[in-house]
Each structure stands twice: as C-alpha cells, then as structure tokens.
Write a protein that holds these residues in place. Structure first.
Motif, PDB file in Angstrom:
ATOM      1  N   GLN A  14      74.843  30.318  52.153  1.00  0.00           N
ATOM      2  CA  GLN A  14      76.028  30.201  51.396  1.00  0.00           C
ATOM      3  C   GLN A  14      76.991  31.123  51.547  1.00  0.00           C
ATOM      4  OE1 GLN A  14      75.270  28.446  47.533  1.00  0.00           O
ATOM      5  NE2 GLN A  14      75.234  26.580  48.422  1.00  0.00           N
ATOM      6  N   GLN A  15      76.433  32.396  51.472  1.00  0.00           N
ATOM      7  CA  GLN A  15      77.183  34.016  51.533  1.00  0.00           C
ATOM      8  C   GLN A  15      77.458  34.518  52.637  1.00  0.00           C
ATOM      9  OE1 GLN A  15      74.348  33.652  49.338  1.00  0.00           O
ATOM     10  NE2 GLN A  15      75.400  32.979  47.723  1.00  0.00           N
ATOM     11  N   GLY A  16      76.724  33.886  53.934  1.00  0.00           N
ATOM     12  CA  GLY A  16      76.917  34.408  55.192  1.00  0.00           C
ATOM     13  C   GLY A  16      75.648  34.297  56.013  1.00  0.00           C
ATOM     14  N   GLU A  32      78.024  39.259  55.953  1.00  0.00           N
ATOM     15  CA  GLU A  32      79.219  37.999  56.001  1.00  0.00           C
ATOM     16  C   GLU A  32      79.217  37.347  57.361  1.00  0.00           C
ATOM     17  OE1 GLU A  32      82.836  39.155  54.503  1.00  0.00           O
ATOM     18  OE2 GLU A  32      82.152  39.770  52.460  1.00  0.00           O
ATOM     19  N   ASN A  33      79.008  38.165  58.407  1.00  0.00           N
ATOM     20  CA  ASN A  33      78.900  37.850  59.917  1.00  0.00           C
ATOM     21  C   ASN A  33      77.989  38.253  60.426  1.00  0.00           C
ATOM     22  OD1 ASN A  33      79.902  40.353  60.569  1.00  0.00           O
ATOM     23  ND2 ASN A  33      82.018  39.939  59.857  1.00  0.00           N
ATOM     24  N   LYS A  34      77.627  37.833  61.742  1.00  0.00           N
ATOM     25  CA  LYS A  34      76.566  38.446  62.605  1.00  0.00           C
ATOM     26  C   LYS A  34      76.318  39.890  62.689  1.00  0.00           C
ATOM     27  CE  LYS A  34      73.572  37.264  66.605  1.00  0.00           C
ATOM     28  NZ  LYS A  34      73.439  36.471  67.538  1.00  0.00           N
ATOM     29  N   GLN A  35      77.836  40.459  62.999  1.00  0.00           N
ATOM     30  CA  GLN A  35      77.817  42.029  63.293  1.00  0.00           C
ATOM     31  C   GLN A  35      77.340  42.656  61.986  1.00  0.00           C
ATOM     32  OE1 GLN A  35      81.556  43.279  64.475  1.00  0.00           O
ATOM     33  NE2 GLN A  35      80.875  45.520  64.485  1.00  0.00           N
ATOM     34  N   ALA A  36      77.816  42.392  60.912  1.00  0.00           N
ATOM     35  CA  ALA A  36      77.232  42.975  59.576  1.00  0.00           C
ATOM     36  C   ALA A  36      76.045  42.827  59.152  1.00  0.00           C
ATOM     37  CB  ALA A  36      78.300  42.278  58.281  1.00  0.00           C
ATOM     38  N   ALA A  37      75.346  41.529  59.446  1.00  0.00           N
ATOM     39  CA  ALA A  37      73.976  41.289  59.125  1.00  0.00           C
ATOM     40  C   ALA A  37      73.150  42.130  59.845  1.00  0.00           C
ATOM     41  CB  ALA A  37      74.023  39.811  59.297  1.00  0.00           C
ATOM     42  N   ILE A  38      73.573  42.251  61.387  1.00  0.00           N
ATOM     43  CA  ILE A  38      72.609  42.959  62.112  1.00  0.00           C
ATOM     44  C   ILE A  38      72.795  44.646  61.839  1.00  0.00           C
ATOM     45  CG2 ILE A  38      72.320  43.766  64.442  1.00  0.00           C
ATOM     46  CD1 ILE A  38      72.866  40.957  65.323  1.00  0.00           C
TER      47      ILE A  38
END
Length: 87
Positions: A14-16, A32-38
């Motif tokens: 739910q948070q990303g 929040e998005n794929k770039q931040a998660a990676i």
C-alpha cells in the motif's frame, strides 16, 4: 571494487514497493517507486553483508535467480548489485 549481487523479490504494498532478499532475511527495504526501492535495497544489502563480515558471521552464497523466481511467484525477481567499498 568489491561488488556483490543477490536476487531480490520486489512486491507491491500500500505504501509503494518492498524489496526482500531471500538469502538474507535481515536485508529488506521499501520505496515509493522502483528507483527508490532499489536504491534503498542496495543500502540494506550492503549494511547487512558488512555487518556479518564485521562480526565474522557467514555470508550466504546467492541463490540462482531462476530458483528464487520459482519460489516467489508473487513478486518480480531482480538481481541487486552493490559495491561494498562505497560503504
């Protein structure tokens, strides 16, 4: 350069996005998005591996990507690479 690469499972929340490393359960991250998660996952991976090395604990060998993908059909499986010398 001291690069390591581990398979990671990326799942939507739910948070990303959440990133988990099946070989290193203590290493996980959110973004929040794929770039931040990676990016956050690279930091988490580096921190856990360096911590294990510092405490003379075993660092597991990365599992084959195909094996992780077969064991985690609920998420997208990617390889995450980090240069430990940057930390």
């Amino acid at each position: 350069m001291n690069e390591v690469t581990y398979p990671a499972v990326i799942t939507k929340t739910q948070q990303g996005l959440r990133v988990d490393f099946p070989d290193l359960p203590d290493a996980f991250a959110h973004g929040e998005n794929k770039q931040a998660a990676i990016s956050n996952a690279q930091l988490a991976l580096a921190m856990v591996i360096i911590d294990r090395q510092t405490h003379y604990e075993e660092v597991p060998t990365p599992s084959p990507l195909a094996q992780v993908a077969a064991n985690h059909p609920e998420g997208q499986v990617n390889e995450i690479t980090v240069d430990l010398d940057q930390y």
